[in-house]
Design a protein around this motif. Sequence first.
Motif, PDB file in Angstrom:
ATOM      1  N   VAL A 154    -161.638   2.140 -39.171  1.00 37.02           N
ATOM      2  CA  VAL A 154    -160.792   1.473 -38.418  1.00 37.02           C
ATOM      3  C   VAL A 154    -159.353   2.103 -38.487  1.00 37.02           C
ATOM      4  CG1 VAL A 154    -159.483  -0.743 -38.621  1.00 37.02           C
ATOM      5  CG2 VAL A 154    -161.871  -0.640 -39.139  1.00 37.02           C
ATOM      6  N   HIS A 196    -156.894  17.386 -10.362  1.00 33.96           N
ATOM      7  CA  HIS A 196    -155.664  18.240 -10.153  1.00 33.96           C
ATOM      8  C   HIS A 196    -156.018  19.932 -10.565  1.00 33.96           C
ATOM      9  CE1 HIS A 196    -151.530  19.742 -10.792  1.00 33.96           C
ATOM     10  NE2 HIS A 196    -151.248  18.758  -9.795  1.00 33.96           N
ATOM     11  N   LEU A 252    -157.872  21.369  -7.647  1.00 32.73           N
ATOM     12  CA  LEU A 252    -157.079  21.502  -6.635  1.00 32.73           C
ATOM     13  C   LEU A 252    -156.359  22.967  -6.782  1.00 32.73           C
ATOM     14  CD1 LEU A 252    -156.013  20.297  -3.840  1.00 32.73           C
ATOM     15  CD2 LEU A 252    -154.333  19.355  -5.050  1.00 32.73           C
ATOM     16  N   GLN A 284    -146.591   7.215 -35.377  1.00 35.61           N
ATOM     17  CA  GLN A 284    -145.858   5.965 -34.554  1.00 35.61           C
ATOM     18  C   GLN A 284    -145.509   4.886 -35.499  1.00 35.61           C
ATOM     19  OE1 GLN A 284    -148.427   4.086 -31.970  1.00 35.61           O
ATOM     20  NE2 GLN A 284    -150.238   4.083 -33.279  1.00 35.61           N
ATOM     21  N   ARG A 285    -146.105   4.675 -36.553  1.00 37.73           N
ATOM     22  CA  ARG A 285    -145.999   3.823 -37.693  1.00 37.73           C
ATOM     23  C   ARG A 285    -144.459   4.063 -38.325  1.00 37.73           C
ATOM     24  NH1 ARG A 285    -150.300  -0.026 -37.852  1.00 37.73           N
ATOM     25  NH2 ARG A 285    -152.064   1.044 -36.600  1.00 37.73           N
ATOM     26  N   ARG A 286    -144.204   5.308 -38.175  1.00 38.96           N
ATOM     27  CA  ARG A 286    -142.950   5.535 -38.944  1.00 38.96           C
ATOM     28  C   ARG A 286    -141.836   5.777 -38.232  1.00 38.96           C
ATOM     29  NH1 ARG A 286    -146.976   6.805 -41.766  1.00 38.96           N
ATOM     30  NH2 ARG A 286    -147.066   7.238 -44.015  1.00 38.96           N
ATOM     31  N   PHE A 288    -150.267  23.261 -19.482  1.00 37.32           N
ATOM     32  CA  PHE A 288    -149.928  22.099 -18.547  1.00 37.32           C
ATOM     33  C   PHE A 288    -150.853  20.842 -18.611  1.00 37.32           C
ATOM     34  CE2 PHE A 288    -149.977  20.035 -14.198  1.00 37.32           C
ATOM     35  CZ  PHE A 288    -148.890  19.888 -14.021  1.00 37.32           C
ATOM     36  N   TRP A 301    -151.671   4.382 -28.224  1.00 36.89           N
ATOM     37  CA  TRP A 301    -150.409   3.642 -28.400  1.00 36.89           C
ATOM     38  C   TRP A 301    -150.832   1.935 -27.656  1.00 36.89           C
ATOM     39  CZ3 TRP A 301    -147.343   1.195 -24.780  1.00 36.89           C
ATOM     40  CH2 TRP A 301    -146.058   0.502 -25.449  1.00 36.89           C
ATOM     41  N   GLY A 330    -154.735   0.979 -29.060  1.00 38.73           N
ATOM     42  CA  GLY A 330    -155.264   1.130 -30.508  1.00 38.73           C
ATOM     43  C   GLY A 330    -156.511   1.620 -30.805  1.00 38.73           C
ATOM     44  N   ARG A 357    -140.663   5.065 -17.516  1.00 34.17           N
ATOM     45  CA  ARG A 357    -141.920   5.838 -17.534  1.00 34.17           C
ATOM     46  C   ARG A 357    -142.825   5.857 -16.267  1.00 34.17           C
ATOM     47  NH1 ARG A 357    -143.589   2.547 -22.655  1.00 34.17           N
ATOM     48  NH2 ARG A 357    -141.866   3.283 -24.032  1.00 34.17           N
ATOM     49  N   LEU A 382    -143.997  13.397 -12.279  1.00 34.53           N
ATOM     50  CA  LEU A 382    -145.166  14.539 -12.782  1.00 34.53           C
ATOM     51  C   LEU A 382    -146.144  14.533 -11.481  1.00 34.53           C
ATOM     52  CD1 LEU A 382    -145.864  13.358 -16.367  1.00 34.53           C
ATOM     53  CD2 LEU A 382    -145.076  15.658 -15.444  1.00 34.53           C
ATOM     54  N   SER A 432    -146.979  17.827  -9.807  1.00 36.12           N
ATOM     55  CA  SER A 432    -148.312  17.957  -9.682  1.00 36.12           C
ATOM     56  C   SER A 432    -148.769  18.665  -8.422  1.00 36.12           C
ATOM     57  CB  SER A 432    -149.413  17.011 -10.131  1.00 36.12           C
ATOM     58  OG  SER A 432    -149.074  16.638 -11.483  1.00 36.12           O
ATOM     59  N   PHE A 433    -148.321  17.790  -7.254  1.00 37.02           N
ATOM     60  CA  PHE A 433    -148.314  18.214  -5.782  1.00 37.02           C
ATOM     61  C   PHE A 433    -147.768  19.461  -5.659  1.00 37.02           C
ATOM     62  CE2 PHE A 433    -149.503  13.826  -5.025  1.00 37.02           C
ATOM     63  CZ  PHE A 433    -150.400  13.778  -4.197  1.00 37.02           C
ATOM     64  N   ALA A 476    -140.641  -0.325 -39.396  1.00 33.45           N
ATOM     65  CA  ALA A 476    -141.379   0.542 -37.962  1.00 33.45           C
ATOM     66  C   ALA A 476    -142.570  -0.296 -37.880  1.00 33.45           C
ATOM     67  CB  ALA A 476    -141.303   2.014 -38.338  1.00 33.45           C
ATOM     68  N   ASP A 477    -143.355  -0.486 -38.950  1.00 37.11           N
ATOM     69  CA  ASP A 477    -144.596  -0.908 -39.041  1.00 37.11           C
ATOM     70  C   ASP A 477    -144.868  -2.137 -40.039  1.00 37.11           C
ATOM     71  OD1 ASP A 477    -147.426  -1.482 -38.206  1.00 37.11           O
ATOM     72  OD2 ASP A 477    -148.265   0.114 -39.441  1.00 37.11           O
ATOM     73  N   GLN A 528    -152.370  -4.152 -38.488  1.00 44.60           N
ATOM     74  CA  GLN A 528    -152.661  -4.330 -37.283  1.00 44.60           C
ATOM     75  C   GLN A 528    -153.286  -2.718 -36.843  1.00 44.60           C
ATOM     76  OE1 GLN A 528    -152.065  -7.484 -35.470  1.00 44.60           O
ATOM     77  NE2 GLN A 528    -151.714  -7.983 -37.485  1.00 44.60           N
ATOM     78  N   PRO A 529    -154.271  -2.846 -35.697  1.00 39.25           N
ATOM     79  CA  PRO A 529    -154.539  -1.670 -35.010  1.00 39.25           C
ATOM     80  C   PRO A 529    -153.346  -0.871 -34.565  1.00 39.25           C
ATOM     81  CG  PRO A 529    -156.025  -3.481 -34.249  1.00 39.25           C
ATOM     82  CD  PRO A 529    -154.848  -4.098 -35.067  1.00 39.25           C
ATOM     83  N   ARG A 530    -152.630  -1.633 -33.964  1.00 38.30           N
ATOM     84  CA  ARG A 530    -151.299  -0.978 -33.355  1.00 38.30           C
ATOM     85  C   ARG A 530    -150.083  -1.252 -34.172  1.00 38.30           C
ATOM     86  NH1 ARG A 530    -150.451  -3.043 -27.609  1.00 38.30           N
ATOM     87  NH2 ARG A 530    -149.095  -1.122 -27.528  1.00 38.30           N
ATOM     88  N   PRO A 531    -149.139  -0.398 -34.320  1.00 39.83           N
ATOM     89  CA  PRO A 531    -148.097  -0.648 -35.162  1.00 39.83           C
ATOM     90  C   PRO A 531    -147.262  -1.835 -34.574  1.00 39.83           C
ATOM     91  CG  PRO A 531    -147.811   1.266 -33.617  1.00 39.83           C
ATOM     92  CD  PRO A 531    -149.106   0.773 -33.337  1.00 39.83           C
ATOM     93  N   ARG A 560    -143.681  -3.602 -34.826  1.00 41.70           N
ATOM     94  CA  ARG A 560    -142.515  -3.485 -35.251  1.00 41.70           C
ATOM     95  C   ARG A 560    -141.926  -4.917 -35.596  1.00 41.70           C
ATOM     96  NH1 ARG A 560    -143.588   1.863 -34.856  1.00 41.70           N
ATOM     97  NH2 ARG A 560    -143.325   2.843 -32.935  1.00 41.70           N
ATOM     98  N   GLY A 600    -146.377  -2.610 -30.417  1.00 36.19           N
ATOM     99  CA  GLY A 600    -145.574  -1.472 -29.509  1.00 36.19           C
ATOM    100  C   GLY A 600    -144.310  -1.217 -29.766  1.00 36.19           C
ATOM    101  N   GLU A 601    -143.583  -0.695 -28.854  1.00 35.55           N
ATOM    102  CA  GLU A 601    -142.210  -0.447 -29.144  1.00 35.55           C
ATOM    103  C   GLU A 601    -141.272  -1.425 -28.924  1.00 35.55           C
ATOM    104  OE1 GLU A 601    -140.783   3.076 -29.956  1.00 35.55           O
ATOM    105  OE2 GLU A 601    -142.711   2.556 -30.494  1.00 35.55           O
TER     106      GLU A 601
END
Lengths: 245, 508
Positions: free
Chosen positions: A93, A119, A122, A168-170, A206, A220, A223, B48, B55, B59-60, B188-189, B193-196, B198, B220-221
């Motif tokens: 887990v 990509h 291509l 990510q937990r820190r 890349f 993230w 999970g 994002r 990006l 990429s193109f 921070a956590d 939980q499976p995900r952090p 906050r 998450g964040e």
Amino acid sequence: MLAALGALAGAAAVLGGHGLLPPRAAALIAVAAMNAAFIATALAWAGAPGAGAVAAGLVLAASGAAAGHPAGAIAYLALPAWLASLARGGRLVGLGLGARPPAPALLAGAALGVGLIAHLALTVSRTRGYGFALGPPSVVLSSLAYDVGVNVPCAECFLRGALFNRAQRRWSLHGAMALAVALGLARYLADPLLPHASEVLAGAVFYVALLGMGNCWLFWRWGSLVPGTLSGILLFEGYRLLVVS
Amino acid sequence: MRRAGVLALVVTTLAVAAALDTPAASAAASRLAWLVPVALGAVTLGTRPGALVALLAVSFRAPDILAGVERDGLTAVTFDAAGDAVVLLAAAVMTGSLAAAARLQRRRYEALGAVQRVLAIEAPLERTLRRVIACLDWRLGCAALTLTLRDGDAVATASAGCSALAASGNRDPVTREVLRSGRIVYLADAGGQPRPRRVLGAPLTAAGVTIGALVAERTGELSPPERETLVMLAAHVGLGLENARLAAMNRRAASELDTKIAAATHRLAEADRAKSAIVALASHELRTPLAALLGFSELLATLDFARDEVRRLAGIVRRETARLARLVDDVLDLSRIERGLPVPLGPRRVAVAAALEAAVEIFAGVDADGTGRRFAIECEAALPRVVADPDALDRIVKNLIANAVKYSPPGSPVGITARAVEGAVEVTVADAGRGIAPEARARVFEPYYRAPDVVRGVPGTGLGLAVVKALVEAHGGTITLDSAPGAGTRVTFRLPIAREASSAAPVD
């Protein structure tokens, strides 16, 4: 154990460098030791150090078997089978291999892998005239077994399930992502089996960077390690199918 | 808005990709054209997605750039192409950051406004907390939100969502720490939980004092600007809750004050009415004996009467004079009592039985209503003496007997009993009158008070029982009244027994 694996990789590199070991065999041993170290570390951080030793043993044994005979590559699949049994027992887990991932997560992982390989196709078709083609079945299946059995699971378990998950937990998402992507790039650039042509290295930087960022985001967001593993397998399998036309 | 943005983004991206995928497209056109979907994505969806579009744009162009690098090496042209990629990424990040900051700022103001509206509604504290939580919960997009407020020694809490802190078995250590230290706490956590998860705990402050804590958990964040927003919201909520609390306290105090003022005004009005009635009544009570004195003394002064008739008239004059004196004594005593002055007493050791018999003798001898009323005295044998002012005791007894006579039907018996109890002598005067209603019973010892049902029918000043009570208490005794409508009235008073050995009081 990590020290022993490091020593093994170091010895293989030294012996290969002095011509005491064929370069291909030295590279195989070094890569096997690196993968074994990755999976052992990941399982130890997930709270299953005993399982880590077993997994490392499986990786080394499978590498040996694959080096001995092309059909021996089937032994690579022992590791995912072993990991699946551990995950069913709820022991992984901490690596993101607990609950079944939702369908959108799998779709996102597949989309990432397919997008990257599209990509890549291509790009290389416009630069070097590469194209997709199926090689000899034994080589294709051997590569498939390696990627599915060792290459992708070891990298994902360590880089995402262990390293990124802890980071990510820190820290923030971006900090953790930067660390995991940087280490992922280092891992593939140091891979002695990777061709060292400049365009291949540029492409590796890349695509491995994009794959790493995408997989970090997938981990993230959901999970789970499964979507990232799926995207990685798709990208690497696409890469294996590329041949110079 | 978001859907329209996504649609516009997709359309623009495809249009640009299609237009530029031709040999005729120049590098400059490519650079400028890709900025449109990149900026659109960043503005519509944030940093994002904007970076993702950038990006995509890179990429193109990557096949051309990489091919150029491989073919010609790092030339000015290939540097220029690589620069395009950097510019696109930078544009996406900068535009997206600005758009995200603007969106966050708007959410901040919206949340502040919503909280302000919630706090403006007058409601009990717990309900207000729940409303604030409900208002913030969906705006902040948190997995769990807890609002804790200290109100004196009590702590009120409202929460929404499933807290990982509570689920992990801890009793919300973040809230405890914020309340203890008054500082911002960031985890921070939260773990488990499976995900952090906050966690941010921000203090609610008012006048520099930590009055509570706002703890937000998000899967998450929780970016630094969002944390700043939470801290600012917590400060605002703290101030708002404190203001709401103070306003509620003021309203309560004002309401209590209004009630007290209304009650005091009512009592004052009642007392004023009672005093006016008493003045009228006292005038009447004074005028009656004065009229008798004036009339009989004039008869005696102007006419010749037989000896027996003169004695009878003199007796009337004496009785009316005594009545007048008693009335004046009552008024004077009550005046002293109301001013907080002690009643002047000359204590002696007094035999209660003799005092009772003397008082009854006067009433029986007078037989004011001429109906042959019976007075029954029952005194225990060897009743001990009490320490009392003989005149005061006489007034006490006469007042009670006079009341019994006044408020009971003509010819009905009046019973007077005396017995020794627990270091005192207890005297009871009982009549078979109409009794006193419960609501009036509690007030019969108040000065000037007269029960509403007797005000018109029976003359009186409302001073008698008030004076009796004051006199009994001045002796260190107690007085009680037992009555029910139609069942007569029993007034019982107790006076302390004189200690034969130690008492210095003379014997009367």
